[in-house]
Design an enzyme around this catalytic site. Structure first.
Site, PDB file in Angstrom:
ATOM      1  N   LYS A  10       0.830  -1.209   0.000  1.00 40.55           N
ATOM      2  CA  LYS A  10       0.000   0.000   0.000  1.00 40.55           C
ATOM      3  C   LYS A  10       0.864   1.258   0.000  1.00 40.55           C
ATOM      4  CE  LYS A  10      -3.723  -2.466   2.281  1.00 40.55           C
ATOM      5  NZ  LYS A  10      -4.346  -2.868   3.564  1.00 40.55           N
TER       6      LYS A  10
ATOM      7  N   GLN B  72      -4.840  -1.887   9.707  1.00 38.46           N
ATOM      8  CA  GLN B  72      -4.613  -3.176   9.057  1.00 38.46           C
ATOM      9  C   GLN B  72      -5.178  -4.311   9.911  1.00 38.46           C
ATOM     10  OE1 GLN B  72      -3.215  -3.716   5.934  1.00 38.46           O
ATOM     11  NE2 GLN B  72      -3.915  -5.806   6.299  1.00 38.46           N
TER      12      GLN B  72
ATOM     13  N   ASP C 228     -11.419   2.636   4.294  1.00 36.09           N
ATOM     14  CA  ASP C 228     -11.695   1.203   4.210  1.00 36.09           C
ATOM     15  C   ASP C 228     -13.192   0.920   4.101  1.00 36.09           C
ATOM     16  OD1 ASP C 228      -9.678  -0.640   3.921  1.00 36.09           O
ATOM     17  OD2 ASP C 228      -9.170  -0.724   6.048  1.00 36.09           O
TER      18      ASP C 228
END
Length: 372
Positions: free
Chosen positions: A132, A176, A199
């Protein structure tokens, strides 16, 4: 009955054909040449049939607009199913984002920023975070990272989130997953500001996605990538029967809601579903996100269906240098013989997830400064 060739723009060229099994399509002297085999009885165009001796004919369709590179390369494949190339589509999207980030920087002096919080030392999580970060750099997005040890407290994670919530240079925050078992995932995800929830896991964003007439600020990246692949390959969703295998909050449920919002009729297969094979075989579109290698066999798939495989599963392979290889939830070799289009693993949905994360971060930055 018609076969539609989708182009980059809104225009399309349609040729009326008798029922056929598509063998190949190519462009010659400004003309699209379709080779197809006539069948003995009418069938919906795009339904793959077993190869049998048949009369070979040629149909010509003229178009003033060339096919997009993605669709053209997919349609010229000699395999029974088109390969939906997520890697290629993701590159196109990253190029589009890079151009827009560059314009924002030049015109307004604004650079989008993405913050990632990693807890623990899982190798797979560390790899995802590293990928990422590289993706951000490739399109000009600033990246920020906090790496906390496995034994960190929930309060320490929340402190990092709140700090990024208040930082105007950060427009997107990603925690994460998975988190260590001693942490409450719900509490931590809920702490992310809804305006920076790139997200798409905040309950308010999920709730808006589930309600007709409401628009979430962000859609979860993997489900968004699945729908984007269907759009970019000109695959119609409206009115189609769709089956989603898996009902997780990260993929299964949101992708089912997205399909429903696109006017598909959606069924969800889960661990308690009876006769999953029979239900799946009715689908025009199958999206599998269950994490079971090669679970969906060719006999599960209706001829001509479109298959999006979200699963990424390691299986032992002594012939591979790493001792294993990655496969999806769908038996790819069997699916290619039945489906009209299918995503590979790897190289299908995976690259799209990061591309959609970058797109969400760009959208967050534009929204923060009221930019069109």
């Amino acid at each position: 009955m018609a076969w539609t060739i989708f182009t980059d723009g809104a225009s399309s060229t349609t040729a009326t054909l008798l029922p056929f099994r598509l063998s190949s399509l190519y462009r010659k002297n400004g003309v699209h040449v379709c080779l197809h085999r006539f069948l003995s009885k009418p069938l919906r165009v795009g339904v793959a049939m077993p190869t049998a001796p048949a009369r070979l004919t040629v149909s010509l369709t003229h178009t003033s607009t060339s096919l997009s590179p993605v669709v053209a390369s997919a349609m010229t494949t000699e395999a029974s199913a088109k390969v939906i190339d997520g890697k290629l589509v993701a590159k196109q999207i990253r190029d589009e984002i890079a151009a827009e980030v560059s314009r924002m920087k030049e015109s307004a002096g604004i650079v989008p920023g993405l913050a990632v919080i990693l807890v623990g030392d899982r190798k797979d999580s560390a790899t995802y975070v590293r990928n990422k970060k590289k993706a951000c750099e490739s399109v000009g997005i600033n990246s920020f990272e906090v790496h906390l040890p496995e034994e960190s407290t929930e309060q320490e994670v929340l402190k990092s989130i709140l700090g990024f919530n208040d930082d105007p240079s950060v427009h997107g925050i990603l925690v994460q997953l998975p988190l260590p078992s001693h942490m409450n995932e719900e509490n931590i995800l809920n702490a992310v500001s809804i305006e920076k929830d790139v997200d798409g896991f905040h309950p308010l964003n999920t709730g808006r996605l589930a309600m007709r007439g409401r628009e979430p600020l962000f859609v979860p990246c993997t489900p968004k990538g699945c729908i984007e692949l269907l759009h970019r390959y000109g695959i119609d969703i409206k009115g189609k029967r769709a089956v989603v295998i898996g009902r997780s909050n990260i993929v299964g449920m949101p992708v089912a809601l997205l399909l429903q919002n696109e006017d598909a009729t959606v069924s969800i297969i889960h661990s308690r579903t009876k006769n999953p094979e029979d239900i799946t075989r009715q689908a025009d579109i199958i999206i599998s996100a269950v994490g079971q290698p090669n679970m969906v066999r060719g006999k599960w798939i209706k001829p001509g269906a479109v298959v999006i495989d979200v699963g990424i599963n390691p299986v032992e392979d002594a012939a591979h240098p790493r001792g294993y290889r990655l496969v999806g939830d769908v038996c790819y070799e069997e699916a290619c013989k039945v489906a009209s289009a299918v995503t590979p693993v790897p190289g299908g949905v995976g690259p799209m997830t990061i591309a959609m994360l970058l797109a969400n971060t760009l959208s967050a930055a534009k929204r923060a400064y009221n930019l069109a």
